[in-house]
Structures are given as structure tokens and as C-alpha cells.
Enzyme design. Structure first.
Site, short mmCIF file in Angstrom:
data_model
loop_
_atom_site.label_atom_id
_atom_site.label_comp_id
_atom_site.label_asym_id
_atom_site.label_seq_id
_atom_site.Cartn_x
_atom_site.Cartn_y
_atom_site.Cartn_z
N SER A 145 24.23 -9.08 -35.20
CA SER A 145 22.87 -9.58 -35.05
C SER A 145 22.95 -10.90 -34.28
CB SER A 145 22.26 -9.86 -36.43
OG SER A 145 21.06 -10.60 -36.30
N TYR A 159 23.05 -13.67 -44.65
CA TYR A 159 22.99 -12.51 -43.74
C TYR A 159 23.65 -12.87 -42.40
CZ TYR A 159 20.87 -9.19 -40.43
OH TYR A 159 20.66 -8.27 -39.45
P1 NAP Z 1 16.28 -0.60 -41.69
O1 NAP Z 1 15.08 -0.12 -40.94
O2 NAP Z 1 16.07 -1.42 -42.91
O3 NAP Z 1 17.17 0.67 -42.05
C1 NAP Z 1 18.33 0.47 -42.81
C2 NAP Z 1 19.08 1.77 -42.98
O4 NAP Z 1 20.27 1.50 -43.70
C3 NAP Z 1 18.33 2.82 -43.79
O5 NAP Z 1 18.68 4.09 -43.28
C4 NAP Z 1 18.88 2.63 -45.20
O6 NAP Z 1 18.82 3.82 -45.99
C5 NAP Z 1 20.33 2.32 -44.87
N1 NAP Z 1 21.04 1.58 -45.90
C6 NAP Z 1 20.70 0.39 -46.50
N2 NAP Z 1 21.64 0.04 -47.39
C7 NAP Z 1 22.58 1.01 -47.36
C8 NAP Z 1 23.79 1.23 -48.06
N3 NAP Z 1 24.22 0.36 -49.00
N4 NAP Z 1 24.50 2.35 -47.80
C9 NAP Z 1 24.07 3.25 -46.86
N5 NAP Z 1 22.95 3.10 -46.16
C10 NAP Z 1 22.20 1.99 -46.42
O7 NAP Z 1 17.25 -1.45 -40.75
P2 NAP Z 1 17.31 -1.66 -39.14
O8 NAP Z 1 16.36 -2.75 -38.79
O9 NAP Z 1 17.25 -0.36 -38.45
O10 NAP Z 1 18.76 -2.32 -39.02
C11 NAP Z 1 19.92 -1.56 -38.75
C12 NAP Z 1 21.08 -2.52 -38.51
O11 NAP Z 1 20.74 -3.41 -37.44
C13 NAP Z 1 21.41 -3.40 -39.71
O12 NAP Z 1 22.81 -3.57 -39.80
C14 NAP Z 1 20.73 -4.72 -39.36
O13 NAP Z 1 21.35 -5.83 -39.98
C15 NAP Z 1 20.91 -4.75 -37.85
N6 NAP Z 1 19.93 -5.62 -37.18
C16 NAP Z 1 18.60 -5.36 -37.26
C17 NAP Z 1 17.69 -6.24 -36.64
C18 NAP Z 1 16.20 -6.04 -36.67
O14 NAP Z 1 15.47 -6.96 -36.26
N7 NAP Z 1 15.70 -4.90 -37.15
C19 NAP Z 1 18.19 -7.36 -35.96
C20 NAP Z 1 19.55 -7.59 -35.92
C21 NAP Z 1 20.42 -6.70 -36.53
P3 NAP Z 1 17.82 3.93 -47.27
O15 NAP Z 1 16.42 3.85 -46.72
O16 NAP Z 1 18.15 5.24 -47.90
O17 NAP Z 1 18.14 2.73 -48.14
#
Ligand code: NAP
Length: 250
Positions: A145, A159
Site C-alpha cells: 500500500s 496497517y
Molecule cells: P476488501 O474489499 O476489504 O476485500 C478484502 C478481501 O480479503 C475479501 O475477499 C475478504 O474476504 C478477504 N479477507 C479478509 N481477511 C481475510 C483473511 N484473514 N483470510 C482470507 N481472506 C481474507 O479489500 P481491498 O480494498 O480489495 O484490498 C485488497 C488488498 O489491497 C489488501 O491487502 C489491502 O490492504 C490492499 N490495499 C487496498 C487499498 C484500498 O484503498 N482499497 C489501498 C492499498 C492497499 P471476506 O469478505 O470473506 O472476509
């Protein structure tokens, strides 16, 4: 096209992970869609892929648990018998708190899911993909991130620190397995419009922060997925140890 290669996407049921699953399936990868608790969302992704003529299965499993990681990889072995790519995408955030408010339980879980989980999954992938272990090689993409660089002061320094660990791990693992046919890279998303912000109690965060982003808008899950698909693909055969900002200039 990817000749039936198999890709495991942790947290593939929504957001960035779901966009990677759908995009990779359209390029010919067979997909293991991991999720933690929302089976319906994972099955929706599998259904979308199947409807478009692709191949995918949903796999429940908490990457923050040793048993969960073992079960995820056993299911991949049983269903596909091979593994060619891993996207370490599952990640969690917290509600905005200063460091002196963060509970030991939150801190422990943040690192167990975001760091230990990613390292354990990568280790299982290396066991299956490394030529050193009789594998065919492969590609790993880790989700960092921009917070790793900005530090997220006043919001979630825990985080941000967990994503800093992902950056270091990416560089180290890339060098460790570079001669074993495995490439390891990371993407650093900026503010992306997904459910993760609501899970941290700030549903409007992406919209609210838009004026602070050089491009004046949040990114989409698909825009991050495109960078991940490039790093996974044979267009990136000489790219390893790279950390690519996908952040609209943030
Ligand atoms: P999201 O919409 O919250 O989706 C998270 C996904 O991870 C869901 O499929 C969730 O499944 C799964 N998950 C959560 N905890 C888990 C665990 N312990 N074991 C297995 N699966 C788990 O997140 P996102 O925004 O797409 O983010 C994806 C990645 O990108 C993350 O690593 C995040 O830190 C990174 N990121 C995101 C952003 C942003 O602005 N969105 C920015 C920088 C980095 P369930 O629904 O079944 O819990």
C-alpha cells in the site's frame, strides 16, 4: 493466454482480489478464489468466471491461521494438482486510531493476517513452484500500500507498518528465489474504491480523500488488477523485486 495455469488469489471474493480473479480467468488462468467468511461473494465470482467459460473454485480459509493456510493449499492441490501464481491480496485495516489507542489484540491480528499470512502463503507457493522443489516456476504478487511509504499517521500506523513489512519481504523473497523460476513483485495501491474503507468505519474515505490525490479521484479495483495481471504475466518475465505504485500520483 495462460495455458490452464492455476492462480490462487487470497481474498479473491471482492474488491481488488475479485477484479484479479475475473481478469486472470479471461486470460486463461484457472482460479482458486479464497475468502474468509463471505461464501456468497466468492461463489458470485466463481459463477461470473464460469459463465464466461472460465474455470474457478471458491476456497474458504483464514490466511491469519496456520491451519487455514494449510487447508487452502491442500484444496488447491486436490482440485488442480498444480500452482503457477499467487496473489497475496487478503488484507485488513482498522478504524482510525492513534498508536496509543491501538489494542494488543488489534495489532496482533493486523500482523497475523497482513504479514504472517502473506509470508506463510508465499512459503507454500514456493514449495509448489520452485524448480528447487521440482516445480515449474511461477509468479507471486504481494499487495502492499502507499501507506507503507506515507505511514498513515493518525489513522492506522499499524496497517502502514504491516505493508512496510510486505515491501521488505517482496524484495528479499524476490532475490531468494530468482534463480528458482519464481518472480516476486508487489503493487502499492493508493486510495481505491472498495469495501475496505467501510470495514474500517469510513465508508466515504475514498470520495473524501479525492481532492488530496494528484489525479483528483480514487482508483478502481480494475485499475489495480491490471497492474497485478501485468506482473503475473509473461510480459513481465524480467521483472522481479519490483514495487509498483498504482496510486494516481499519491
Ligand atoms: P476488501 O474489499 O476489504 O476485500 C478484502 C478481501 O480479503 C475479501 O475477499 C475478504 O474476504 C478477504 N479477507 C479478509 N481477511 C481475510 C483473511 N484473514 N483470510 C482470507 N481472506 C481474507 O479489500 P481491498 O480494498 O480489495 O484490498 C485488497 C488488498 O489491497 C489488501 O491487502 C489491502 O490492504 C490492499 N490495499 C487496498 C487499498 C484500498 O484503498 N482499497 C489501498 C492499498 C492497499 P471476506 O469478505 O470473506 O472476509
Amino acid at each position: 493466454m495462460s495455458d490452464g495455469r492455476v492462480l490462487l488469489v487470497t481474498g479473491g471474493s471482492r474488491g481488488i482480489g475479485a477484479a484479479v480473479c475475473i481478469g486472470a480467468a479471461s486470460e486463461g488462468w484457472r482460479i482458486a478464489v479464497n475468502y474468509a467468511s463471505n461464501r456468497q461473494a466468492a461463489e458470485d465470482v466463481v459463477r461470473l468466471i464460469s459463465k464466461a467459460g472460465g474455470s474457478a473454485i471458491a476456497i474458504e480459509g483464514d490466511v491469519g491461521s496456520e491451519d487455514g493456510v494449510r487447508a487452502i493449499f491442500s484444496t488447491v492441490d486436490a482440485a488442480f494438482g498444480r500452482l503457477d501464481g499467487l496473489v497475496n491480496n487478503a488484507g485488513i485495516i482498522g478504524s482510525p486510531q492513534r498508536v496509543d489507542q491501538i489494542s494488543p489484540e488489534r495489532l496482533e491480528r493486523m500482523f497475523r493476517v497482513n504479514v504472517t499470512g502473506a509470508i506463510r502463503c508465499a512459503a507454500q507457493a514456493v514449495l509448489r513452484m520452485s524448480t528447487h522443489h521440482g516445480g515449474r516456476g511461477g509468479s507471486i504478487v504481494n499487495l502492499s500500500s502507499v501507506a507503507a511509504v506515507l505511514g498513515a499517521p493518525g489513522q492506522y500506523v499499524d496497517y502502514a507498518a504491516s505493508k512496510g513489512a510486505i515491501d521488505s519481504f517482496t524484495v528479499g523473497l524476490a532475490r531468494e528465489v530468482a534463480s528458482e523460476g519464481i518472480r516476486v513483485n508487489a503493487v502499492r495501491p493508493g486510495i481505491i474504491d472498495t469495501y475496505i474503507h467501510a470495514s474500517g468505519g469510513l465508508p466515504d474515505r475514498a470520495r473524501d480523500l479525492a481532492p488530496t490525490i494528484p489525479m483528483q479521484r480514487p482508483g478502481s479495483a480494475g485499475e489495480v488488477a491490471d497492474a497485478i495481471l501485468y506482473l503475473l504475466s509473461d510480459k513481465a518475465t524480467y521483472v522481479t523485486g519490483a514495487i509498483l505504485n498504482v496510486s494516481g500520483g499519491r
